[in-house]
Design a protein around this motif. Sequence first.
Motif, PDB file in Angstrom:
ATOM      1  N   ASP A   1       0.809  -1.220   0.000  1.00 23.68           N
ATOM      2  CA  ASP A   1       0.000   0.000   0.000  1.00 23.68           C
ATOM      3  C   ASP A   1       0.844   1.272   0.000  1.00 23.68           C
ATOM      4  O   ASP A   1       0.324   2.367  -0.192  1.00 23.68           O
ATOM      5  CB  ASP A   1      -1.025   0.001   1.136  1.00 23.68           C
ATOM      6  N   GLY A   2       2.143   1.143   0.243  1.00 24.79           N
ATOM      7  CA  GLY A   2       3.033   2.289   0.131  1.00 24.79           C
ATOM      8  C   GLY A   2       3.066   3.226   1.316  1.00 24.79           C
ATOM      9  O   GLY A   2       3.853   4.162   1.336  1.00 24.79           O
ATOM     10  N   SER A   3       2.210   3.011   2.313  1.00 26.41           N
ATOM     11  CA  SER A   3       2.203   3.961   3.430  1.00 26.41           C
ATOM     12  C   SER A   3       2.151   3.313   4.806  1.00 26.41           C
ATOM     13  O   SER A   3       2.427   3.964   5.798  1.00 26.41           O
ATOM     14  CB  SER A   3       1.017   4.919   3.286  1.00 26.41           C
ATOM     15  N   SER A   4       1.805   2.052   4.883  1.00 26.53           N
ATOM     16  CA  SER A   4       1.651   1.396   6.179  1.00 26.53           C
ATOM     17  C   SER A   4       2.999   0.933   6.717  1.00 26.53           C
ATOM     18  O   SER A   4       3.772   0.306   5.994  1.00 26.53           O
ATOM     19  CB  SER A   4       0.737   0.182   6.069  1.00 26.53           C
ATOM     20  N   PRO A   5       3.250   1.206   7.983  1.00 24.77           N
ATOM     21  CA  PRO A   5       4.488   0.680   8.567  1.00 24.77           C
ATOM     22  C   PRO A   5       4.438  -0.844   8.667  1.00 24.77           C
ATOM     23  O   PRO A   5       3.361  -1.435   8.798  1.00 24.77           O
ATOM     24  CB  PRO A   5       4.531   1.322   9.958  1.00 24.77           C
TER      25      PRO A   5
ATOM     26  N   GLY B   1      -0.997  -6.730   7.673  1.00 33.09           N
ATOM     27  CA  GLY B   1      -1.902  -7.817   8.025  1.00 33.09           C
ATOM     28  C   GLY B   1      -3.038  -7.392   8.945  1.00 33.09           C
ATOM     29  O   GLY B   1      -3.968  -8.153   9.156  1.00 33.09           O
ATOM     30  N   ASP B   2      -2.958  -6.184   9.490  1.00 29.64           N
ATOM     31  CA  ASP B   2      -3.985  -5.681  10.395  1.00 29.64           C
ATOM     32  C   ASP B   2      -4.977  -4.811   9.628  1.00 29.64           C
ATOM     33  O   ASP B   2      -4.672  -4.291   8.550  1.00 29.64           O
ATOM     34  CB  ASP B   2      -3.360  -4.876  11.532  1.00 29.64           C
ATOM     35  N   THR B   3      -6.169  -4.652  10.198  1.00 31.21           N
ATOM     36  CA  THR B   3      -7.235  -3.878   9.552  1.00 31.21           C
ATOM     37  C   THR B   3      -7.726  -2.806  10.519  1.00 31.21           C
ATOM     38  O   THR B   3      -7.909  -3.072  11.707  1.00 31.21           O
ATOM     39  CB  THR B   3      -8.392  -4.796   9.131  1.00 31.21           C
ATOM     40  N   PHE B   4      -7.953  -1.609   9.986  1.00 28.93           N
ATOM     41  CA  PHE B   4      -8.338  -0.445  10.773  1.00 28.93           C
ATOM     42  C   PHE B   4      -9.635   0.131  10.204  1.00 28.93           C
ATOM     43  O   PHE B   4      -9.779   0.242   8.987  1.00 28.93           O
ATOM     44  CB  PHE B   4      -7.228   0.618  10.708  1.00 28.93           C
ATOM     45  N   PHE B   5     -10.548   0.515  11.099  1.00 28.36           N
ATOM     46  CA  PHE B   5     -11.847   1.040  10.677  1.00 28.36           C
ATOM     47  C   PHE B   5     -12.013   2.471  11.161  1.00 28.36           C
ATOM     48  O   PHE B   5     -11.891   2.756  12.355  1.00 28.36           O
ATOM     49  CB  PHE B   5     -12.981   0.187  11.264  1.00 28.36           C
ATOM     50  N   PHE B   6     -12.314   3.351  10.220  1.00 30.79           N
ATOM     51  CA  PHE B   6     -12.529   4.767  10.502  1.00 30.79           C
ATOM     52  C   PHE B   6     -13.920   5.158  10.029  1.00 30.79           C
ATOM     53  O   PHE B   6     -14.411   4.613   9.036  1.00 30.79           O
ATOM     54  CB  PHE B   6     -11.519   5.633   9.738  1.00 30.79           C
ATOM     55  N   TYR B   7     -14.515   6.126  10.705  1.00 28.57           N
ATOM     56  CA  TYR B   7     -15.709   6.731  10.130  1.00 28.57           C
ATOM     57  C   TYR B   7     -15.214   7.866   9.252  1.00 28.57           C
ATOM     58  O   TYR B   7     -14.648   8.851   9.736  1.00 28.57           O
ATOM     59  CB  TYR B   7     -16.682   7.248  11.191  1.00 28.57           C
TER      60      TYR B   7
END
Length: 154
Positions: free
Chosen positions: A25-29, A34-40
């Motif tokens: 993805d070019g930006s994730s450390p 392998g982890d997933t993050f949810f934002f509103y």
Amino acid sequence: MTMDEIIDFVDGLDGVLTVSATPDDGSSPEVSWGDTFFFYAPDGVMPTATQPFATVVTKNLPGDELSQLDRPGVFRVNIAVGKEEFARRTGYPAREFPVAGTDPSAADTLMAHPVYGAQGWLAVVNPDEHTGAATLELLRTAYGLARARYERRG
């Protein structure tokens, strides 16, 4: 419940931006791969000044090894339910969450997040028969809190 079922459920809520960290993805450390993050984020733009309202993590992180997430097939759902819901679910204020006496590696058990409990986060390792419905309910709660924060700021 599988990790994919949880991700699909949250991703299906209106206005959710789901970010799955990968090497491509070019930006994730690397620590988040392998982890997933949810934002509103109803505009679809990654927020810069807010934390996710929930995450799904697949491995131990520095300072958070007690959950033993490096076991095969193990993941943890982390949910920012807020201090009121945290107290309702645990029976004690978030700022007083007990560190001793809990097993952060226990599967299908709703518990204070081993690192972020004081901030009103709950966690479930491999939600299943005992915690599956509660996990979905808490994800809706966290989503509602995130949406309300967004609308207040907006």
